[in-house]
Design a protein around this motif. Structure first.
Motif, PDB file in Angstrom:
ATOM      1  N   ALA A  20     -15.964   2.017  66.485  1.00 59.19           N
ATOM      2  CA  ALA A  20     -15.196   2.660  65.416  1.00 59.19           C
ATOM      3  C   ALA A  20     -15.530   2.055  64.058  1.00 59.19           C
ATOM      4  CB  ALA A  20     -13.694   2.528  65.692  1.00 59.19           C
ATOM      5  N   LEU A  21     -15.732   0.748  64.023  1.00 61.94           N
ATOM      6  CA  LEU A  21     -16.102   0.090  62.771  1.00 61.94           C
ATOM      7  C   LEU A  21     -17.490   0.538  62.319  1.00 61.94           C
ATOM      8  CD1 LEU A  21     -15.428  -1.961  60.582  1.00 61.94           C
ATOM      9  CD2 LEU A  21     -16.362  -3.749  62.065  1.00 61.94           C
ATOM     10  N   TRP A  22     -18.400   0.689  63.268  1.00 61.02           N
ATOM     11  CA  TRP A  22     -19.741   1.183  62.939  1.00 61.02           C
ATOM     12  C   TRP A  22     -19.667   2.608  62.398  1.00 61.02           C
ATOM     13  CZ3 TRP A  22     -24.310  -0.277  61.663  1.00 61.02           C
ATOM     14  CH2 TRP A  22     -25.414   0.564  61.825  1.00 61.02           C
ATOM     15  N   ASP A  23     -18.804   3.431  62.983  1.00 60.70           N
ATOM     16  CA  ASP A  23     -18.614   4.798  62.475  1.00 60.70           C
ATOM     17  C   ASP A  23     -18.073   4.762  61.046  1.00 60.70           C
ATOM     18  OD1 ASP A  23     -19.514   5.931  64.807  1.00 60.70           O
ATOM     19  OD2 ASP A  23     -17.513   6.253  65.654  1.00 60.70           O
ATOM     20  N   THR A  24     -17.172   3.847  60.775  1.00 61.23           N
ATOM     21  CA  THR A  24     -16.609   3.729  59.431  1.00 61.23           C
ATOM     22  C   THR A  24     -17.681   3.369  58.410  1.00 61.23           C
ATOM     23  OG1 THR A  24     -14.449   3.057  60.303  1.00 61.23           O
ATOM     24  CG2 THR A  24     -14.929   2.483  58.022  1.00 61.23           C
ATOM     25  N   LEU A  25     -18.539   2.415  58.766  1.00 59.65           N
ATOM     26  CA  LEU A  25     -19.631   2.033  57.869  1.00 59.65           C
ATOM     27  C   LEU A  25     -20.600   3.187  57.652  1.00 59.65           C
ATOM     28  CD1 LEU A  25     -20.376  -1.556  59.228  1.00 59.65           C
ATOM     29  CD2 LEU A  25     -19.129  -0.938  57.153  1.00 59.65           C
ATOM     30  N   ASN A  26     -20.855   3.968  58.715  1.00 55.92           N
ATOM     31  CA  ASN A  26     -21.736   5.135  58.577  1.00 55.92           C
ATOM     32  C   ASN A  26     -21.111   6.199  57.683  1.00 55.92           C
ATOM     33  OD1 ASN A  26     -23.929   4.287  60.138  1.00 55.92           O
ATOM     34  ND2 ASN A  26     -22.941   4.893  62.037  1.00 55.92           N
ATOM     35  N   ILE A  27     -19.813   6.406  57.832  1.00 55.34           N
ATOM     36  CA  ILE A  27     -19.118   7.381  56.977  1.00 55.34           C
ATOM     37  C   ILE A  27     -19.245   6.976  55.518  1.00 55.34           C
ATOM     38  CG2 ILE A  27     -16.841   8.276  56.340  1.00 55.34           C
ATOM     39  CD1 ILE A  27     -16.101   8.167  59.311  1.00 55.34           C
ATOM     40  N   ALA A  28     -18.996   5.697  55.231  1.00 52.46           N
ATOM     41  CA  ALA A  28     -19.061   5.221  53.848  1.00 52.46           C
ATOM     42  C   ALA A  28     -20.480   5.296  53.298  1.00 52.46           C
ATOM     43  CB  ALA A  28     -18.537   3.790  53.773  1.00 52.46           C
ATOM     44  N   THR A  29     -21.464   4.880  54.092  1.00 50.04           N
ATOM     45  CA  THR A  29     -22.849   4.829  53.618  1.00 50.04           C
ATOM     46  C   THR A  29     -23.435   6.222  53.445  1.00 50.04           C
ATOM     47  OG1 THR A  29     -23.131   2.712  54.760  1.00 50.04           O
ATOM     48  CG2 THR A  29     -25.132   3.881  54.070  1.00 50.04           C
ATOM     49  N   LEU A  30     -23.311   7.060  54.471  1.00 54.95           N
ATOM     50  CA  LEU A  30     -23.872   8.411  54.382  1.00 54.95           C
ATOM     51  C   LEU A  30     -23.108   9.257  53.380  1.00 54.95           C
ATOM     52  CD1 LEU A  30     -24.594   9.100  58.174  1.00 54.95           C
ATOM     53  CD2 LEU A  30     -26.203   8.393  56.389  1.00 54.95           C
ATOM     54  N   GLY A  31     -21.800   9.060  53.297  1.00 57.82           N
ATOM     55  CA  GLY A  31     -21.009   9.783  52.306  1.00 57.82           C
ATOM     56  C   GLY A  31     -21.394   9.395  50.892  1.00 57.82           C
ATOM     57  N   THR A  32     -21.631   8.099  50.680  1.00 57.66           N
ATOM     58  CA  THR A  32     -22.087   7.642  49.359  1.00 57.66           C
ATOM     59  C   THR A  32     -23.441   8.228  49.022  1.00 57.66           C
ATOM     60  OG1 THR A  32     -20.870   5.566  49.657  1.00 57.66           O
ATOM     61  CG2 THR A  32     -22.574   5.629  47.950  1.00 57.66           C
ATOM     62  N   LEU A  33     -24.343   8.224  49.991  1.00 52.95           N
ATOM     63  CA  LEU A  33     -25.675   8.791  49.764  1.00 52.95           C
ATOM     64  C   LEU A  33     -25.582  10.268  49.402  1.00 52.95           C
ATOM     65  CD1 LEU A  33     -28.747   8.370  49.848  1.00 52.95           C
ATOM     66  CD2 LEU A  33     -28.676   8.924  52.287  1.00 52.95           C
ATOM     67  N   LEU A  34     -24.739  11.004  50.126  1.00 51.03           N
ATOM     68  CA  LEU A  34     -24.558  12.428  49.822  1.00 51.03           C
ATOM     69  C   LEU A  34     -23.989  12.612  48.423  1.00 51.03           C
ATOM     70  CD1 LEU A  34     -24.458  15.427  50.683  1.00 51.03           C
ATOM     71  CD2 LEU A  34     -22.193  14.963  51.660  1.00 51.03           C
ATOM     72  N   GLY A  35     -22.983  11.826  48.085  1.00 52.51           N
ATOM     73  CA  GLY A  35     -22.367  11.945  46.763  1.00 52.51           C
ATOM     74  C   GLY A  35     -23.323  11.604  45.641  1.00 52.51           C
ATOM     75  N   VAL A  36     -24.151  10.574  45.844  1.00 49.75           N
ATOM     76  CA  VAL A  36     -25.110  10.160  44.817  1.00 49.75           C
ATOM     77  C   VAL A  36     -26.168  11.240  44.603  1.00 49.75           C
ATOM     78  CG1 VAL A  36     -27.003   8.550  44.385  1.00 49.75           C
ATOM     79  CG2 VAL A  36     -24.765   7.695  45.083  1.00 49.75           C
ATOM     80  N   ILE A  37     -26.647  11.816  45.692  1.00 54.44           N
ATOM     81  CA  ILE A  37     -27.666  12.874  45.581  1.00 54.44           C
ATOM     82  C   ILE A  37     -27.125  14.075  44.811  1.00 54.44           C
ATOM     83  CG2 ILE A  37     -29.004  14.552  46.903  1.00 54.44           C
ATOM     84  CD1 ILE A  37     -29.304  12.424  49.076  1.00 54.44           C
ATOM     85  N   LEU A  38     -25.890  14.448  45.083  1.00 56.06           N
ATOM     86  CA  LEU A  38     -25.288  15.597  44.395  1.00 56.06           C
ATOM     87  C   LEU A  38     -24.883  15.254  42.964  1.00 56.06           C
ATOM     88  CD1 LEU A  38     -23.045  17.021  47.278  1.00 56.06           C
ATOM     89  CD2 LEU A  38     -25.278  17.850  46.517  1.00 56.06           C
ATOM     90  N   ALA A  39     -24.492  14.006  42.732  1.00 57.08           N
ATOM     91  CA  ALA A  39     -24.012  13.615  41.404  1.00 57.08           C
ATOM     92  C   ALA A  39     -25.141  13.462  40.399  1.00 57.08           C
ATOM     93  CB  ALA A  39     -23.229  12.305  41.504  1.00 57.08           C
ATOM     94  N   PHE A  40     -26.339  13.131  40.864  1.00 55.32           N
ATOM     95  CA  PHE A  40     -27.455  12.870  39.952  1.00 55.32           C
ATOM     96  C   PHE A  40     -27.767  14.077  39.059  1.00 55.32           C
ATOM     97  CE2 PHE A  40     -31.897  12.022  38.804  1.00 55.32           C
ATOM     98  CZ  PHE A  40     -31.790  10.712  38.360  1.00 55.32           C
ATOM     99  N   PRO A  41     -27.994  15.276  39.616  1.00 55.13           N
ATOM    100  CA  PRO A  41     -28.241  16.412  38.723  1.00 55.13           C
ATOM    101  C   PRO A  41     -27.015  16.825  37.926  1.00 55.13           C
ATOM    102  CG  PRO A  41     -28.131  17.140  41.006  1.00 55.13           C
ATOM    103  CD  PRO A  41     -28.133  15.650  41.034  1.00 55.13           C
TER     104      PRO A  41
END
Length: 269
Positions: free
Chosen positions: A76-97
């Motif tokens: 569950a902790l690994w899932d939490t880290l994946n949610i935060a990391t992949l979610g951040t990556l998604l947000g950064v990609i969309l936020a850049f343009p």
């Protein structure tokens, strides 16, 4: 005569400033009294008076933590880290343009495109990640996918706002030098603006990842996966020693992530 006029003007401004300050405090006191009355109407003070005893009883049931339960929290902790990391990556990609569309010196149109970009930023920042997760769970079903997208949508506004402010503060001399060579708009952005904002962009992304670690720990309360799912289950079954252990794990994770992000950002800035 000039000295008299200057003294009169000074006293006039001083009195005006005093009236403004007095009016501010008067409104603050009125608002405080009104809020206190509203709070009294909605508060059952019999429960408040009993709160210390109830709190002590709850703490007595929460300790000692159930250390054996930690074996069920690793995934569950690994899932939490994946949610935060992949979610951040998604947000950064969309936020850049979005940031480039919102910045005054890079947007194609200040009348049409920029307001749309600013609306996207405001909408993302206005809706909490828990609400995003609640909506996405109802659409996509429970699981970490809803949590990743929720974190990503929440991150767009934060990253884009700070980034477009950095874009607007870039050195215009570098931009003019690139433009004087006959470079296209894309080349100006690529060679004059991006190199200036890249350290700030990486720092913002890491800072947002640190925040998302905290936010992703509670998304399981609405079914979006992660360690929050175990926290919700333990709360529902009144398994207080498990709740204590989960809180300690979350605290340790947040402390480690904050230390790591602070170190990385200190290297970038």
């Amino acid at each position: 005569m000039g000295q008299l006029d200057q003294s009169t003007l000074w006293h006039s401004n001083n009195r005006r400033h005093a009236r403004i300050v007095w009016g501010f405090w008067f409104i603050t006191v009125l608002l405080t009294v009104y809020c206190w009355q509203v709070m009294n109407e909605e508060t059952m003070w019999v429960f408040v008076y009993d709160a210390p005893e109830q709190g002590a009883d709850l703490l007595s049931r929460m300790f000692p933590p159930n250390w054996l339960y930690i074996n069920q929290l690793y995934e569950a902790l690994w899932d939490t880290l994946n949610i935060a990391t992949l979610g951040t990556l998604l947000g950064v990609i969309l936020a850049f343009p979005v940031a480039f569309l919102a910045a005054r010196n890079t947007t194609p149109s200040t009348k049409f495109v920029r307001p749309v970009a600013l609306f996207i930023i405001a909408a993302s920042r206005s809706i909490n990640s828990l609400i995003w997760a609640l909506l996405l769970v109802s659409i996509l079903g429970p699981g970490i996918l809803a949590g990743i997208i929720a974190i990503g949508l929440r991150s767009i506004g934060f990253v884009a706002k700070l980034l477009y402010e950095s874009i607007e503060e870039t050195n215009g001399t570098s931009v003019e030098a690139i433009e004087s060579t006959g470079a296209s708009r894309f080349q100006v952005i690529n060679y004059a603006i991006i190199p200036q904002i890249l350290p700030a962009f990486l720092s913002i992304a890491i800072f947002r990842w640190d925040i998302n670690i905290r936010e992703s720990t509670i998304l399981g309360l609405v079914g979006a996966g992660g360690i929050g799912l175990f926290l919700s289950s333990s709360l529902n079954t009144l398994a207080w020693p498990q709740v204590t252990l989960i809180i300690l794990v979350i605290l340790a994770t947040v402390v480690v992530s904050e230390y790591f992000s602070a170190k990385v950002r200190s290297l970038l800035i």
